[in-house]
Design a protein around this motif. Sequence first.
Motif, short mmCIF file in Angstrom:
data_model
loop_
_atom_site.label_atom_id
_atom_site.label_comp_id
_atom_site.label_asym_id
_atom_site.label_seq_id
_atom_site.Cartn_x
_atom_site.Cartn_y
_atom_site.Cartn_z
N ARG A 170 0.82 -1.22 0.00
CA ARG A 170 0.00 0.00 0.00
C ARG A 170 0.85 1.27 0.00
NH1 ARG A 170 -4.98 -1.53 -1.69
NH2 ARG A 170 -5.78 -3.26 -0.44
N THR A 171 2.07 1.18 0.55
CA THR A 171 2.94 2.37 0.58
C THR A 171 3.86 2.43 -0.64
OG1 THR A 171 4.52 1.15 1.99
CG2 THR A 171 2.92 2.57 3.09
N GLY A 172 3.64 1.54 -1.61
CA GLY A 172 4.33 1.65 -2.88
C GLY A 172 5.62 0.87 -3.02
N GLN A 173 5.91 -0.03 -2.07
CA GLN A 173 7.12 -0.86 -2.14
C GLN A 173 8.38 0.00 -2.32
OE1 GLN A 173 6.80 -4.83 -4.07
NE2 GLN A 173 4.92 -4.04 -5.04
N MET A 174 8.49 1.03 -1.49
CA MET A 174 9.63 1.94 -1.62
C MET A 174 10.17 2.44 -0.28
SD MET A 174 7.43 5.16 -3.19
CE MET A 174 8.83 6.27 -3.23
N PHE A 175 9.62 1.94 0.84
CA PHE A 175 10.06 2.41 2.16
C PHE A 175 10.72 1.28 2.95
CE2 PHE A 175 6.65 5.23 0.87
CZ PHE A 175 7.19 6.49 1.13
N GLY A 176 11.58 1.65 3.90
CA GLY A 176 12.31 0.68 4.71
C GLY A 176 11.48 0.12 5.85
N ALA A 177 12.10 -0.81 6.58
CA ALA A 177 11.39 -1.54 7.63
C ALA A 177 10.89 -0.63 8.74
CB ALA A 177 12.30 -2.63 8.21
N GLY A 178 11.69 0.37 9.13
CA GLY A 178 11.27 1.27 10.20
C GLY A 178 10.01 2.04 9.86
N TYR A 179 9.92 2.50 8.63
CA TYR A 179 8.73 3.25 8.20
C TYR A 179 7.51 2.33 8.14
CZ TYR A 179 5.78 6.49 5.59
OH TYR A 179 4.76 7.33 5.20
N VAL A 180 7.69 1.10 7.63
CA VAL A 180 6.58 0.15 7.55
C VAL A 180 6.05 -0.14 8.95
CG1 VAL A 180 5.92 -2.21 6.92
CG2 VAL A 180 7.38 -0.87 5.39
N GLU A 181 6.94 -0.31 9.91
CA GLU A 181 6.52 -0.56 11.29
C GLU A 181 5.74 0.64 11.83
OE1 GLU A 181 8.36 -1.70 15.69
OE2 GLU A 181 9.70 -1.51 13.97
N ALA A 182 6.19 1.85 11.51
CA ALA A 182 5.48 3.05 11.97
C ALA A 182 4.07 3.13 11.40
CB ALA A 182 6.27 4.30 11.59
N VAL A 183 3.92 2.72 10.14
CA VAL A 183 2.59 2.70 9.53
C VAL A 183 1.69 1.69 10.23
CG1 VAL A 183 1.32 2.08 7.43
CG2 VAL A 183 3.34 3.55 7.28
N LEU A 184 2.22 0.50 10.48
CA LEU A 184 1.41 -0.56 11.09
C LEU A 184 1.00 -0.23 12.52
CD1 LEU A 184 3.40 -3.67 9.78
CD2 LEU A 184 1.02 -3.11 9.22
N THR A 185 1.82 0.52 13.22
CA THR A 185 1.54 0.84 14.63
C THR A 185 0.99 2.26 14.80
OG1 THR A 185 3.88 1.46 14.93
CG2 THR A 185 3.24 -0.78 15.54
N GLY A 186 0.77 2.98 13.70
CA GLY A 186 0.15 4.29 13.77
C GLY A 186 1.00 5.36 14.38
N GLN A 187 2.31 5.37 14.09
CA GLN A 187 3.20 6.40 14.62
C GLN A 187 3.27 7.55 13.61
OE1 GLN A 187 6.97 4.77 16.16
NE2 GLN A 187 6.02 2.73 16.00
N SER A 188 2.55 8.60 13.90
CA SER A 188 2.43 9.72 12.98
C SER A 188 3.73 10.50 12.87
CB SER A 188 1.32 10.66 13.43
OG SER A 188 1.16 11.72 12.52
N SER A 189 4.01 10.98 11.67
CA SER A 189 5.21 11.78 11.44
C SER A 189 4.94 12.72 10.28
CB SER A 189 6.41 10.89 11.10
OG SER A 189 6.21 10.24 9.85
N GLU A 190 5.80 13.71 10.11
CA GLU A 190 5.66 14.64 8.99
C GLU A 190 5.68 13.87 7.66
OE1 GLU A 190 8.07 18.45 7.05
OE2 GLU A 190 8.39 17.90 9.16
N ARG A 191 6.50 12.82 7.63
CA ARG A 191 6.64 12.03 6.40
C ARG A 191 5.34 11.29 6.08
NH1 ARG A 191 11.17 7.28 5.78
NH2 ARG A 191 11.45 7.34 3.51
#
Length: 588
Positions: free
Chosen positions: A412-433
Amino acid sequence: MRDPLEILRTTFGFSGFRGVQADVVDRVLAGQHTLAVMPTGAGKSLTYQLPSQLLEGTCLVISPLIALMHDQLRAAEAVGIRAATLTSVDSNRDETIERFRGGALDLLYVAPERASGEGFRTLLSQAPLALFAIDEAHCVSEWGHDFRPDYRLLRPLLDRFPDVPRLALTATADAHTRADICEQLGIPRDGMIVAGFDRPNIRYAISPRDQTTRQIADLMADQPGPGIVYAQTRAATEKLAEALGRTGRPTRAYHAGLDPAVRARNQADFVASEDMVICATVAFGMGIDKPDVRFVAHAGLPKSIEAYYQETGRAGRDGDPAVAHLFWGADDFARARQRIAEVEPARQPGERTRLTALAALVETAGCRRAILLRHFGEDPPEACGNCDNCLNAPAAVDATVVAQKYLSAVFRTGQMFGAGYVEAVLTGQSSERSLMNGHETLSVWNIAEDEEAALIKPVGRALLLRDALRANAHGGLEFGPGARGLLKGGETLRLVVPPKRERRRRGGGNAALNPNGDPLFEALRNKRRELAQDGNVPPYVIFHDSVLRDMAALRPDSRQALGAITGVGTRKLEAYGDAFLAVIAQAG
């Protein structure tokens, strides 16, 4: 011919053979060509050293590394064997050749590059030959993990002397490699003796990397004796050596890029030390005949099961307890797959099979030793009682749903982000990015349940390990061929959850070597250290710790009583006996 058991007792200080040693020695003395596959620490060198005392002529030992030859030379001379090396760094070359021609050598160590030369063949025709011993014989096979082309040139040399028996020795060869060794060296298949591969004194452990320096420092604190840390790059060896040296433990780096004098000095310091840790690339180790290494740590994935077995086998060669701990990361598998993609196509299936075998070893919730031994064709028990999983069984959970959520987030995020970002998406950690990318409105945003959050990192590792995910050139995650089965529901992911590490009592290694805290044992070690410095040899060349423990327990009060201890041969009794008897007498 003198009785081999008499030589075993008087020269080597042993009352009987171990394992298949007697079978190998019998074949050698009968003039039969033999391949002996024996685990490290099982006494391979004795199978040619002892015959060298009984056969007429010189035993020619072909060995891959100069350092290994010099270590073995010291050990042979310490028990009274007439031995020499003929290498590029030896200054007494002419003297050695004269001794060889005159039949005044029991053992002569040479490298395969020298042995395969035409000039050396001429020299061999001028001297009495008793035996060809080819050490590290897996190097002759392209199927072996450490192939050396010069070993392939040995067959013409051996065939020129058809009446001289040949003994090939290795600790690491699967069935395919064993067959190839026999073919390449002209050894009949029925001349193969396989002792088994188990090293019961080594405790195997495997952990995901998590602050590797701290993990290895903890291992060092538990194991005060000498240790080897294998790193995957030259820079990593130097960085680790510097960081681990801050613990107060003597450390050195070793890799092919060091100045030769520095590299030689670091190796010599390690061989002589009783507590040094050397951080090295895999170039280090085969040339080390050091029996008292108490631990081997891998700071990354080895190349294969065979390489792992060979490298971990450098621990505990004296038979005392030792530890082999592998710290791995998912990126290790990603890099390994990239390397496979770059080799010639014909080799790729075999390389993928090797990587799959490593993944099974890393992932298992069962016995590590059982997987190792099955790889070499053995049928071991289901549990060994001396690996991390047997000693402290991990939990195995069904993480299929978390894996599906993880893969969905990557997609869903376009197969272009690293593991840390994917984890943040799954756990709902909001960021500017995440706000800028509009990812907080996705269906996968914050879909990991509370109990699933702890599984996200290990699931990510598992997906990379299984090639369901791959890292692209920019570090982003994209689907691999293993993703489809998990997403479509045809496959499951069982995840091994290691138990929390219990803090071990510091100094456990010394306690194992000196279980009763006997001050006499420490006094004997001090005397050994003093004698080693005087003789410019490593302490283990004088006596192993097991011999000192027997001295402390039995307290012999005469040369005769001391000579009855296993490992005390005639030559060592004469050279060192009175010094150790004096320490024992002083202890009362």
